[in-house]
Scaffold this motif. Sequence first.
Motif, PDB file in Angstrom:
ATOM      1  N   GLU A   2      -0.481  60.594  32.488  1.00  0.00           N
ATOM      2  CA  GLU A   2      -1.785  59.945  32.478  1.00  0.00           C
ATOM      3  C   GLU A   2      -1.584  58.429  32.428  1.00  0.00           C
ATOM      4  OE1 GLU A   2      -4.183  63.290  29.863  1.00  0.00           O
ATOM      5  OE2 GLU A   2      -3.070  61.687  28.875  1.00  0.00           O
ATOM      6  N   LEU A   3      -2.358  57.717  33.218  1.00  0.00           N
ATOM      7  CA  LEU A   3      -2.286  56.267  33.290  1.00  0.00           C
ATOM      8  C   LEU A   3      -3.593  55.694  32.778  1.00  0.00           C
ATOM      9  CD1 LEU A   3      -0.755  56.124  36.867  1.00  0.00           C
ATOM     10  CD2 LEU A   3       0.477  55.854  34.703  1.00  0.00           C
ATOM     11  N   VAL A 232       5.142  62.527  24.734  1.00  0.00           N
ATOM     12  CA  VAL A 232       5.414  61.116  24.454  1.00  0.00           C
ATOM     13  C   VAL A 232       4.457  60.226  25.236  1.00  0.00           C
ATOM     14  CG1 VAL A 232       7.135  59.271  24.635  1.00  0.00           C
ATOM     15  CG2 VAL A 232       7.840  61.593  23.964  1.00  0.00           C
ATOM     16  N   GLY A 233       3.992  59.171  24.583  1.00  0.00           N
ATOM     17  CA  GLY A 233       3.202  58.149  25.248  1.00  0.00           C
ATOM     18  C   GLY A 233       3.764  56.774  24.932  1.00  0.00           C
ATOM     19  N   ALA A 234       3.484  55.810  25.802  1.00  0.00           N
ATOM     20  CA  ALA A 234       3.999  54.458  25.606  1.00  0.00           C
ATOM     21  C   ALA A 234       2.984  53.433  26.085  1.00  0.00           C
ATOM     22  CB  ALA A 234       5.320  54.261  26.357  1.00  0.00           C
ATOM     23  N   GLY A 235       3.001  52.284  25.445  1.00  0.00           N
ATOM     24  CA  GLY A 235       2.143  51.180  25.840  1.00  0.00           C
ATOM     25  C   GLY A 235       2.918  50.143  26.633  1.00  0.00           C
ATOM     26  N   ALA A 236       2.197  49.137  27.090  1.00  0.00           N
ATOM     27  CA  ALA A 236       2.768  47.971  27.756  1.00  0.00           C
ATOM     28  C   ALA A 236       1.624  46.995  27.963  1.00  0.00           C
ATOM     29  CB  ALA A 236       3.392  48.326  29.101  1.00  0.00           C
ATOM     30  N   SER A 237       1.927  45.723  28.019  1.00  0.00           N
ATOM     31  CA  SER A 237       0.923  44.771  28.479  1.00  0.00           C
ATOM     32  C   SER A 237       1.127  44.559  29.975  1.00  0.00           C
ATOM     33  CB  SER A 237       1.031  43.449  27.722  1.00  0.00           C
ATOM     34  OG  SER A 237       2.294  42.843  27.955  1.00  0.00           O
ATOM     35  N   ARG A 287       8.866  48.176  36.998  1.00  0.00           N
ATOM     36  CA  ARG A 287       9.048  48.088  35.542  1.00  0.00           C
ATOM     37  C   ARG A 287       8.599  49.378  34.864  1.00  0.00           C
ATOM     38  NH1 ARG A 287      12.172  46.930  31.964  1.00  0.00           N
ATOM     39  NH2 ARG A 287      11.501  45.860  30.094  1.00  0.00           N
ATOM     40  N   VAL A 288       7.456  49.923  35.265  1.00  0.00           N
ATOM     41  CA  VAL A 288       6.981  51.167  34.653  1.00  0.00           C
ATOM     42  C   VAL A 288       7.968  52.294  34.912  1.00  0.00           C
ATOM     43  CG1 VAL A 288       5.170  52.928  34.690  1.00  0.00           C
ATOM     44  CG2 VAL A 288       4.545  50.513  34.753  1.00  0.00           C
ATOM     45  N   LEU A 289       8.459  52.395  36.125  1.00  0.00           N
ATOM     46  CA  LEU A 289       9.411  53.461  36.426  1.00  0.00           C
ATOM     47  C   LEU A 289      10.689  53.320  35.618  1.00  0.00           C
ATOM     48  CD1 LEU A 289       8.987  53.744  40.314  1.00  0.00           C
ATOM     49  CD2 LEU A 289       7.998  55.198  38.539  1.00  0.00           C
ATOM     50  N   SER A 290      11.038  52.080  35.253  1.00  0.00           N
ATOM     51  CA  SER A 290      12.252  51.870  34.466  1.00  0.00           C
ATOM     52  C   SER A 290      12.119  52.397  33.043  1.00  0.00           C
ATOM     53  CB  SER A 290      12.609  50.384  34.427  1.00  0.00           C
ATOM     54  OG  SER A 290      11.751  49.660  33.549  1.00  0.00           O
ATOM     55  N   PHE A 291      10.888  52.552  32.550  1.00  0.00           N
ATOM     56  CA  PHE A 291      10.711  53.035  31.182  1.00  0.00           C
ATOM     57  C   PHE A 291      11.258  54.447  31.013  1.00  0.00           C
ATOM     58  CE2 PHE A 291       6.748  50.126  30.728  1.00  0.00           C
ATOM     59  CZ  PHE A 291       7.565  49.047  30.464  1.00  0.00           C
ATOM     60  N   GLN A 301       0.976  56.627  29.847  1.00  0.00           N
ATOM     61  CA  GLN A 301       1.293  55.207  29.901  1.00  0.00           C
ATOM     62  C   GLN A 301      -0.014  54.420  29.837  1.00  0.00           C
ATOM     63  OE1 GLN A 301       4.421  53.244  30.310  1.00  0.00           O
ATOM     64  NE2 GLN A 301       2.830  51.838  29.589  1.00  0.00           N
ATOM     65  N   LEU A 302      -0.158  53.585  28.804  1.00  0.00           N
ATOM     66  CA  LEU A 302      -1.337  52.746  28.652  1.00  0.00           C
ATOM     67  C   LEU A 302      -0.962  51.286  28.850  1.00  0.00           C
ATOM     68  CD1 LEU A 302      -3.094  54.297  25.501  1.00  0.00           C
ATOM     69  CD2 LEU A 302      -3.401  54.887  27.923  1.00  0.00           C
ATOM     70  N   PHE A 303      -1.874  50.530  29.478  1.00  0.00           N
ATOM     71  CA  PHE A 303      -1.665  49.121  29.756  1.00  0.00           C
ATOM     72  C   PHE A 303      -2.706  48.278  29.031  1.00  0.00           C
ATOM     73  CE2 PHE A 303      -0.381  51.438  33.619  1.00  0.00           C
ATOM     74  CZ  PHE A 303       0.948  51.056  33.725  1.00  0.00           C
ATOM     75  N   GLY A 304      -2.257  47.243  28.338  1.00  0.00           N
ATOM     76  CA  GLY A 304      -3.163  46.264  27.750  1.00  0.00           C
ATOM     77  C   GLY A 304      -3.366  45.117  28.723  1.00  0.00           C
ATOM     78  N   LEU A 305      -4.629  44.878  29.121  1.00  0.00           N
ATOM     79  CA  LEU A 305      -4.931  43.881  30.149  1.00  0.00           C
ATOM     80  C   LEU A 305      -5.732  42.693  29.643  1.00  0.00           C
ATOM     81  CD1 LEU A 305      -6.158  46.226  33.046  1.00  0.00           C
ATOM     82  CD2 LEU A 305      -3.881  45.302  32.734  1.00  0.00           C
ATOM     83  N   ASP A 306      -6.378  42.831  28.502  1.00  0.00           N
ATOM     84  CA  ASP A 306      -7.449  41.871  28.162  1.00  0.00           C
ATOM     85  C   ASP A 306      -7.191  41.107  26.866  1.00  0.00           C
ATOM     86  OD1 ASP A 306      -7.775  44.025  26.420  1.00  0.00           O
ATOM     87  OD2 ASP A 306      -9.957  43.840  26.398  1.00  0.00           O
TER      88      ASP A 306
END
Length: 361
Positions: A2-3, A232-237, A287-291, A301-306
């Motif tokens: 899930e993205l 497993v889940g992971a964040g990223a900006s 970069r995401v694929l490298s995780f 995979q969650l992304f912080g944008l704001d």
Amino acid sequence: MELGIFSVGDCAPDVLTGHRPTEQERLKALTRIAVHAEEAGFDVFAIGEHHNPPFVVSAESTLLAYIAACTSAITLSTSTTLITTNDPVKIAEDFATLQLLADGRVDIMLGRGNTAEVYPWFGQDIRNGIDLALENYGLLRRLWDEENVNWSGSFRAPLTNFTAVPRPLAAPPFVWHGSIRSPQIAEQAARHGDGFFVNNLFMPVSHFAESVKLYRDQWAAHGRGTPETAIVGAGASLYVRPNSQQAYREYSPYYYSHPVLSSSGRLEEASQHTGAIVGSPAQAIERVLSFREHFGTYQRQLFGLDMAGLPETTVHEMIELAGSEILPVLRTELGVSPAGRMAGRMTVRQAVGSPIHGSSA
């Protein structure tokens, strides 16, 4: 996989213009961001709970209920709900209510938070943080799983023949446990068959990989399956622009003016060693694929944008760019189906082939 998009709901001034939105404007902006995320094809929108400035989201279930009324498919989550300073009864009832209103497209991420002051504000002692997290979650599970609860513990009044209302759906909201360094939380997540989420920010990705490995090992030790089946889940900006030069040029003033973001060191180095993703769509995809080299196959995979006072218009431009150029490629590479947006919680469960809540082994 899930993205999704997550936000901490900070209400910071724009470092370039000095403009700071009002709290009402920021809350409405978060709603627009969530709606746009759904339209752009993201699977999840998540919001974190805070009780101190400059943050505006202290009642995350209320905001998510409002967003639920404005959306129809995207999974709504928290990132994080404070399991240490909230009453488990209130969490159980608030999120069962939200789950019913949102037709099941709700899950929850539990954590201890990163603000030490919050503990005394709610009558707790930070030195009891781990014990609070473990005891409160044990009660929360029982409140969702049992209709008549008799319970006593160390940190709240006992319960006698208590029923939390309303009752959740047949499967309660899926639970993620968020942690950056606590082995007890990783073990708790594995023991209960729940998801484990690493924020993957501000420190090297390799640091978070150690926590994921511990969780996977504990998952197997508790008989949940092989380590590879753990959830497993992971964040990223994410700061994405059509080319990397534009991305670095625009993002640098926001990054270096923010005391937490800039704690990762020079932006160029942070973008190589932490979960800070800056650059073109192709660079973001790489970069995401490298995780996966650090976390193995993971489910969210969650992304912080704001963060850091970025203009809302810029956030929407990045959502549009990600939706058109990043998500399709990641779905091809990772085997992600956009149909998962209809029930993100169920997608995670189906991915591991096991009930959301197993036995309390």
